[in-house]
Structure formats: structure tokens, C-alpha cells
Scaffold this active site. Structure first.
Site, PDB file in Angstrom:
ATOM      1  N   ASN A 126      76.598 -61.858  39.073  1.00 27.08           N
ATOM      2  CA  ASN A 126      78.134 -61.509  39.235  1.00 27.08           C
ATOM      3  C   ASN A 126      79.078 -62.771  39.166  1.00 27.08           C
ATOM      4  O   ASN A 126      79.055 -63.452  40.282  1.00 27.08           O
ATOM      5  CB  ASN A 126      77.939 -60.564  40.660  1.00 27.08           C
ATOM      6  N   TRP A 127      79.634 -62.871  38.154  1.00 20.26           N
ATOM      7  CA  TRP A 127      80.536 -63.986  37.983  1.00 20.26           C
ATOM      8  C   TRP A 127      81.917 -63.828  38.607  1.00 20.26           C
ATOM      9  O   TRP A 127      82.757 -64.470  38.847  1.00 20.26           O
ATOM     10  CB  TRP A 127      80.894 -64.279  36.491  1.00 20.26           C
ATOM     11  N   LYS A 128      82.133 -62.244  39.347  1.00 23.53           N
ATOM     12  CA  LYS A 128      83.239 -62.052  40.152  1.00 23.53           C
ATOM     13  C   LYS A 128      84.505 -62.393  39.012  1.00 23.53           C
ATOM     14  O   LYS A 128      84.473 -62.454  37.998  1.00 23.53           O
ATOM     15  CB  LYS A 128      83.477 -62.803  41.583  1.00 23.53           C
ATOM     16  N   HIS A 156      80.488 -52.649  45.050  1.00 19.57           N
ATOM     17  CA  HIS A 156      80.298 -53.850  45.838  1.00 19.57           C
ATOM     18  C   HIS A 156      81.177 -54.038  47.020  1.00 19.57           C
ATOM     19  O   HIS A 156      82.130 -53.434  46.983  1.00 19.57           O
ATOM     20  CB  HIS A 156      80.777 -54.974  44.594  1.00 19.57           C
ATOM     21  N   GLU A 195      83.146 -55.850  48.054  1.00 20.35           N
ATOM     22  CA  GLU A 195      84.512 -56.202  47.774  1.00 20.35           C
ATOM     23  C   GLU A 195      85.407 -55.252  47.467  1.00 20.35           C
ATOM     24  O   GLU A 195      86.469 -55.355  47.806  1.00 20.35           O
ATOM     25  CB  GLU A 195      84.631 -57.562  46.746  1.00 20.35           C
ATOM     26  N   GLU A 197      73.335 -55.736  49.706  1.00 23.17           N
ATOM     27  CA  GLU A 197      74.042 -56.889  50.081  1.00 23.17           C
ATOM     28  C   GLU A 197      74.591 -56.921  51.336  1.00 23.17           C
ATOM     29  O   GLU A 197      75.437 -56.496  51.480  1.00 23.17           O
ATOM     30  CB  GLU A 197      75.094 -57.093  48.850  1.00 23.17           C
ATOM     31  N   GLY A 214      78.585 -64.843  49.889  1.00 22.61           N
ATOM     32  CA  GLY A 214      79.459 -66.130  49.989  1.00 22.61           C
ATOM     33  C   GLY A 214      80.013 -66.821  51.194  1.00 22.61           C
ATOM     34  O   GLY A 214      80.717 -67.572  51.124  1.00 22.61           O
ATOM     35  N   SER A 228      74.485 -64.746  49.045  1.00 17.72           N
ATOM     36  CA  SER A 228      73.953 -66.354  49.074  1.00 17.72           C
ATOM     37  C   SER A 228      72.377 -66.652  48.680  1.00 17.72           C
ATOM     38  O   SER A 228      71.869 -67.666  49.228  1.00 17.72           O
ATOM     39  CB  SER A 228      74.095 -66.585  50.421  1.00 17.72           C
ATOM     40  N   GLY A 242      77.831 -66.831  43.554  1.00 15.88           N
ATOM     41  CA  GLY A 242      78.132 -68.156  43.409  1.00 15.88           C
ATOM     42  C   GLY A 242      77.215 -68.906  42.656  1.00 15.88           C
ATOM     43  O   GLY A 242      77.645 -69.623  41.788  1.00 15.88           O
TER      44      GLY A 242
HETATM   45  P1  PGA Z   1      77.146 -64.757  46.861  1.00 17.95           P
HETATM   46  O1  PGA Z   1      77.525 -63.229  46.034  1.00 17.95           O
HETATM   47  O2  PGA Z   1      75.590 -64.916  45.862  1.00 17.95           O
HETATM   48  O3  PGA Z   1      77.933 -65.743  46.132  1.00 17.95           O
HETATM   49  O4  PGA Z   1      76.762 -64.624  48.030  1.00 17.95           O
HETATM   50  C1  PGA Z   1      76.658 -62.164  45.807  1.00 17.95           C
HETATM   51  C2  PGA Z   1      77.566 -60.797  45.439  1.00 17.95           C
HETATM   52  O5  PGA Z   1      78.445 -60.646  45.899  1.00 17.95           O
HETATM   53  O6  PGA Z   1      76.985 -60.278  44.791  1.00 17.95           O
END
Ligand code: PGA
Length: 252
Positions: free
Chosen positions: A9-11, A95, A97, A167, A173, A212, A234
Site C-alpha cells: 500500500n503505497w498510500k 483502511h 486512515e 491491521e 506506521g 509495520s 512503509g
Molecule cells: P505500515 O502500513 O506498514 O506503514 O504500518 C500498513 C498499512 O497501513 O496498510
């Protein structure tokens, strides 16, 4: 047997130049037999990534889609129909976010899940608890609700062609990862919940862990029986690190 999936997931990261560089790195990775690999760039870069990695077995997905599946007067939105038309194969829904920063609730998430499936995209439904909820001992209840609300709206059959990502919000993150045992306990509960509605779906659906994940902790997570891969944020922005996670999934 469930085939492991590692999705990046490159966000909201990347410029054309940095995306090209990342894709060049991905093209150099060895293909790991038996593992599905996906990357989810920002929508603006999807076609660029697809045309660059057409030759290799990497699926390209989106991070979001509109609740409206087709086309119409919805300024700023991108529909599942348009994503499918761009050869996109999967889409994240729910997600944390999006839940937290864009106030998406389970009803909106169900509509996006449905819109994605209507155009042949695989929805990757994300669920997870906050730190506060975990500390209050509510983790399993929160996850069961998030999942149960989508099952109630769409029916268990919708999960025959879907992926679920667990998640924990506190692990995204932050550098904090759920221990393999913590993650396994939630994955087992998710599988039980689905199995109680449909045994075949419960045993065949892929459950990814996210939060993470990196090369250093992937292998121990993948040792868990109900963890079928990872949703990587990340660490997916570094091709070598992402490659190491894919290789760890190949040893599952
Ligand atoms: P992260 O993000 O690996 O940077 O913790 C995971 C995600 O939000 O899909």
C-alpha cells in the site's frame, strides 16, 4: 491451500520519477513461486505502473473507490468501473486512515466493497482496533462488528471473492507490530466468524496482517497458521525490503 498474498500500500506517496524508480526495483526482484504480489499506487499512477510491470506477475490495485460504481456527476471521485477499465485488479476498502480521516463507516465501506465486486475487482477489506479499544479488552468485539456489519449488508457470499486485512490501528506506521500470537488470535477469530456462516469461505479466504510489517518481522508473522500474507505500507516503498517480505511469504 491458501496462496500467500503480499500487497504494498503505497498510500499518498510518490512522484512519477520515484514511482518509476520503485517499479524498476520491483522488476529486478526474483519471482517467488506460489506467492501473489500486488502494489497499490495512488490512482494517478495506476496506469503508469501497470504499463511498466505488465510483463511480470504483479497485480495492481487501488487504495479507494467511490461508492458509486459506474460514472456520473461525483466530482473528484473514481469509480470501480473506471478502475477496472484501467486494468486494476483489486481495491482496498475500509483502511483505518479512510475510517478515521475521512469518516467512512461500515455502510460506506459495504457500498465500496459491493461497487468493487460489481466490476470484478477484489475488495481487500481492512479491519482493526485502536489502542484504546485493545487496552479496554475490546479487540475481538470491534473486529467482529466491523466484519459482521459488512456480512449483514452484503451476505456471506460476497466473501467468496475477497481478501481481509487485519491491521491494528496502533501498529500502522508506528513501528509497533502486533506479536505473531496477537495477530494469530485475531486472524483465527475472523476465520471462525466467517466459517460459522460458510465453512468453505472461512477456510479459503486469505487473511493478511498489516501494521509495520518489514523484512525483519515478516517471517515470524507468516509462521502463524491463519496469516496468509501481508498488507505492507512503509516497507513497500523500498523494493529490496518488499522483496524480502515476498521471499518470506514464499517460505510459508
Ligand atoms: P505500515 O502500513 O506498514 O506503514 O504500518 C500498513 C498499512 O497501513 O496498510
Amino acid at each position: 491451500m491458501r496462496r500467500p498474498l503480499v500487497a504494498g500500500n503505497w498510500k499518498m506517496h510518490g512522484t512519477r520519477a520515484s514511482v518509476d524508480e520503485l517499479v524498476q526495483g520491483l522488476l529486478k526482484l526474483e519471482v517467488v513461486p506460489g506467492v501473489d504480489v500486488a502494489v497499490l499506487p495512488v490512482a494517478l499512477h495506476i496506469e503508469r505502473v501497470i504499463s511498466a510491470i505488465e510483463s511480470v506477475q504483479v497485480l495492481v490495485g487501488a487504495q479507494n473507490c467511490s461508492v458509486e460504481a459506474q460514472q456520473g456527476a461525483f466530482t473528484g471521485e473514481i469509480s470501480a468501473a473506471q478502475l477496472a477499465d484501467s486494468q486494476c485488479r483489486m481495491v482496498l476498502v475500509g483502511h483505518s486512515e479512510r475510517r478515521q480521516l475521512f469518516q467512512e463507516d461500515d455502510h460506506v465501506i459495504s457500498r465500496k466493497f459491493y461497487a468493487a465486486q460489481s466490476y470484478g475487482l477484489t475488495p481487500v477489506l481492512c479491519v482493526g482496533e485502536t489502542l484504546e479499544q485493545r487496552e479496554a479488552g475490546k479487540t475481538l468485539e470491534v473486529i467482529a462488528d466491523q466484519l459482521g456489519n459488512v456480512i449483514r449488508e452484503l451476505g456471506i457470499g460476497a466473501f467468496a471473492q475477497a481478501v481481509i486485512a487485519y491491521e491494528p490501528v496502533w501498529a500502522i506506521g508506528t513501528g509497533l507490530t502486533a506479536t505473531p500470537e496477537q495477530a494469530q488470535a485475531v486472524h483465527a477469530a475472523i476465520r471462525d466468524q466467517l466459517s460459522s456462516e460458510d465453512g468453505q469461505i472461512g477456510s479459503s479466504i486469505r487473511l493478511l496482517y498489516g501494521g509495520s510489517v518489514k523484512a525483519a518481522n515478516a517471517a515470524e508473522l507468516f509462521e502463524m497458521p491463519d496469516i496468509d500474507g501481508a498488507l505492507v505500507g512503509g516497507a513497500s516503498l523500498n523494493a529490496d525490503e518488499f522483496g524480502a517480505i515476498i521471499r518470506a511469504a514464499g517460505r510459508k
